[in-house]
Design an enzyme around this catalytic site. Structure first.
Site, mmCIF file in Angstrom:
data_model
loop_
_atom_site.group_PDB
_atom_site.id
_atom_site.type_symbol
_atom_site.label_atom_id
_atom_site.label_comp_id
_atom_site.label_asym_id
_atom_site.label_seq_id
_atom_site.Cartn_x
_atom_site.Cartn_y
_atom_site.Cartn_z
ATOM 1 C CE1 TYR A 108 -6.232 0.061 13.791
ATOM 2 C CE2 TYR A 108 -3.940 0.022 14.490
ATOM 3 C CZ TYR A 108 -5.252 0.404 14.703
ATOM 4 O OH TYR A 108 -5.577 1.146 15.815
ATOM 5 C CG ASP A 122 1.356 2.578 8.676
ATOM 6 O OD1 ASP A 122 2.332 2.589 9.450
ATOM 7 O OD2 ASP A 122 0.175 2.459 9.064
ATOM 8 C CE LYS A 143 2.404 -0.896 16.771
ATOM 9 N NZ LYS A 143 1.484 -1.097 15.675
HETATM 10 C C1 LIG Z 1 0.293 -0.066 15.436
HETATM 11 C C2 LIG Z 1 0.091 0.502 14.092
HETATM 12 C C3 LIG Z 1 -0.387 1.805 13.898
HETATM 13 C C4 LIG Z 1 -0.894 2.643 15.035
HETATM 14 O O1 LIG Z 1 0.087 2.969 15.965
HETATM 15 P P1 LIG Z 1 -0.353 3.357 17.463
HETATM 16 O O2 LIG Z 1 0.920 3.749 18.120
HETATM 17 O O3 LIG Z 1 -1.005 2.136 18.036
HETATM 18 O O4 LIG Z 1 -1.308 4.481 17.355
HETATM 19 C C5 LIG Z 1 -0.405 2.312 12.620
HETATM 20 N N1 LIG Z 1 0.007 1.579 11.566
HETATM 21 C C6 LIG Z 1 0.462 0.329 11.701
HETATM 22 C C7 LIG Z 1 0.941 -0.418 10.513
HETATM 23 C C8 LIG Z 1 0.499 -0.264 12.961
HETATM 24 O O5 LIG Z 1 0.905 -1.527 13.092
#
Ligand SMILES: *Cc1c(COP(=O)(O)O)cnc(C)c1O
Length: 425
Positions: A143, A231, A259
């Site tokens: 994701y 990511d 995060k």
């Molecule tokens: C949570 C998440 C995102 C998106 O971040 P948001 O602050 O919810 O937009 C992107 N990549 C990874 C791996 C994530 O866990």
């Protein structure tokens, strides 16, 4: 009674679609009514009815120190009195940028944004702009936020709803996105701008990279001149002090963060070498902007979190999580079910099964375990015992630095009982 979870959820559903501002908070896949949180303290949250839960959601990883850490609260109190947004540079942006770049080797510059979604979306645009190529590769079950080009074969809530992608995303928007199975190094060609990967896949519950996978991606990107994008929205400054690069010894070209680096406020960041980042406006032709980017409250909280978390804190947390994972697996096994509890640093997954089970290596394997229906009753049995897991089988457990040994022991005891309930469901 108006101050109940049900009453708040009824009101929420009137003004908010599905009663939630992010679908992963919905209880649709587990059934029942979400608890509405009024406060959090350390490892615990409390709902409108005054019930306390040992919280393994921790804002899906945004909260590494636990909720309302006193030193984070103090810097926020101080910052808020000085004004909350200006539209001019602030020292806080420099301090957070310095804190990040000083930890991660090769990360020379960062641009701050307001979410992980924006960070990854912008990094992909930058990779395309910097290479002059269109295509990107992502992996099944990873994701990367909800931007159009990346909403294909996504994990987390997208997987939970059984969707291949999202309505409203045009074929054109995903036409340059190639999806490959996790843990297999794809053969690239010179049309590929970037390979985007979660260095630990933490949105199909937890799938660890097999030895050589990330290094293989690095080598294959180098062979064709594609950029490797990590990511690290979950792994950044959590998996290890300097994140996935340090943990796995593989250096990407671009990093995405979110995060943890907001200390519980809305932040994202993407970065890399000065050379690549110089393609960004105002220096270069790749446009990217944000009214609230580098917000003073968010940078104050994020900088404080990075300052408070030491390498040994993360080592100790990892050791605690390793023991917890083993004990949880044993507790479940003693109760008639089986569990795979894969661990990477302080990240921990949980897959339940009726037969002995090994941790999955890709999305197809993860899906079989996440969709077997066992999680639903386990989740509710845990919640009844005051332990809050994410309301979806595709999410991992977030153990914060505020979770004590005693908290984890309590969770193991609850899991032994909850597994018995789930086994007979
Ligand atoms: C949570 C998440 C995102 C998106 O971040 P948001 O602050 O919810 O937009 C992107 N990549 C990874 C791996 C994530 O866990």
């Amino acid at each position: 009674m108006t101050n109940t979870n049900q009453a708040w959820f009824d009101r929420a559903q009137r003004v908010i679609p599905g009663g939630v501002d992010s679908p992963v908070r919905s209880f649709r896949s587990v059934g029942g009514t979400p608890y509405t949180v009024v406060r959090g303290q350390g490892a615990y949250v409390e709902d409108v009815e005054g019930k306390r839960y040992l919280d393994f959601v921790q804002s899906y990883g945004a909260s590494l120190l636990g909720h309302a850490h006193p030193e984070v609260v103090a810097v926020l109190r101080e910052a808020v009195t000085r004004g909350t947004t200006f539209g001019a540079p602030t020292p806080g942006e420099v301090l957070l940028g310095e804190a990040m770049t000083s930890r991660v080797a090769g990360l020379e510059q960062v641009r701050l944004v307001s979410s992980g979604t924006e960070a990854v979306m912008s990094a992909v645009r930058l990779a395309r702009g910097a290479t002059g190529r269109d295509k990107i590769v992502k992996f099944d079950g990873c994701y990367h936020g909800h931007s159009d080009a990346l909403l294909v074969a996504g994990g987390s809530g997208v997987a939970q709803m059984g969707l291949p992608g999202s309505a409203g995303v045009t074929a054109g928007a995903v036409g340059d996105t190639i999806v490959a199975p996790y843990n297999e190094v794809p053969t690239l060609d010179e049309s590929i701008a970037a390979v985007l990967v979660e260095p630990v896949a933490a949105n199909m519950n937890l799938v660890a990279p097999t030895p050589g996978f990330l290094a293989g991606l690095r080598a294959e990107c180098d062979r064709v001149g594609a950029l490797l994008i990590f990511d690290e929205v979950i792994t950044g400054f959590r998996l290890a002090y300097a994140g996935a690069e340090q943990y796995f010894g593989v250096t990407p070209d671009l990093w995405c963060f979110g995060k943890v680096i907001g200390g519980g406020l809305p932040v994202g960041a993407f970065g890399g070498s000065r050379r690549i980042l110089s393609s960004l406006a105002p220096l270069g032709p790749v446009y990217q902007a944000g009214t609230l980017s580098g917000n003073p409250l968010a940078t104050a909280a994020g900088t404080k979190v990075l300052e408070l978390v030491s390498p040994s804190d993360l080592d100790e947390l990892s050791a605690r999580v390793a023991r917890f994972a083993e004990q949880l697996g044993d507790a479940v096994a003693s109760s008639g079910l089986y569990a795979a509890t894969p661990v990477q640093g302080p990240l921990m997954g949980l897959y339940l099964a009726r037969e002995p089970v090994v941790a999955p290596a890709n999305f197809d394997e993860a899906k079989v375990l996440c969709d077997n229906g066992l999680y639903r009753s386990f989740f509710h049995a845990m919640l009844e015992r005051g332990v809050a897991l994410a309301p979806g089988a595709y999410e991992i457990l977030f153990v914060s630095l505020a979770h004590s040994e005693r908290d984890l022991t309590r969770a193991v005891e609850a899991a032994a009982q909850a597994a018995r309930v789930a086994a007979s469901s």
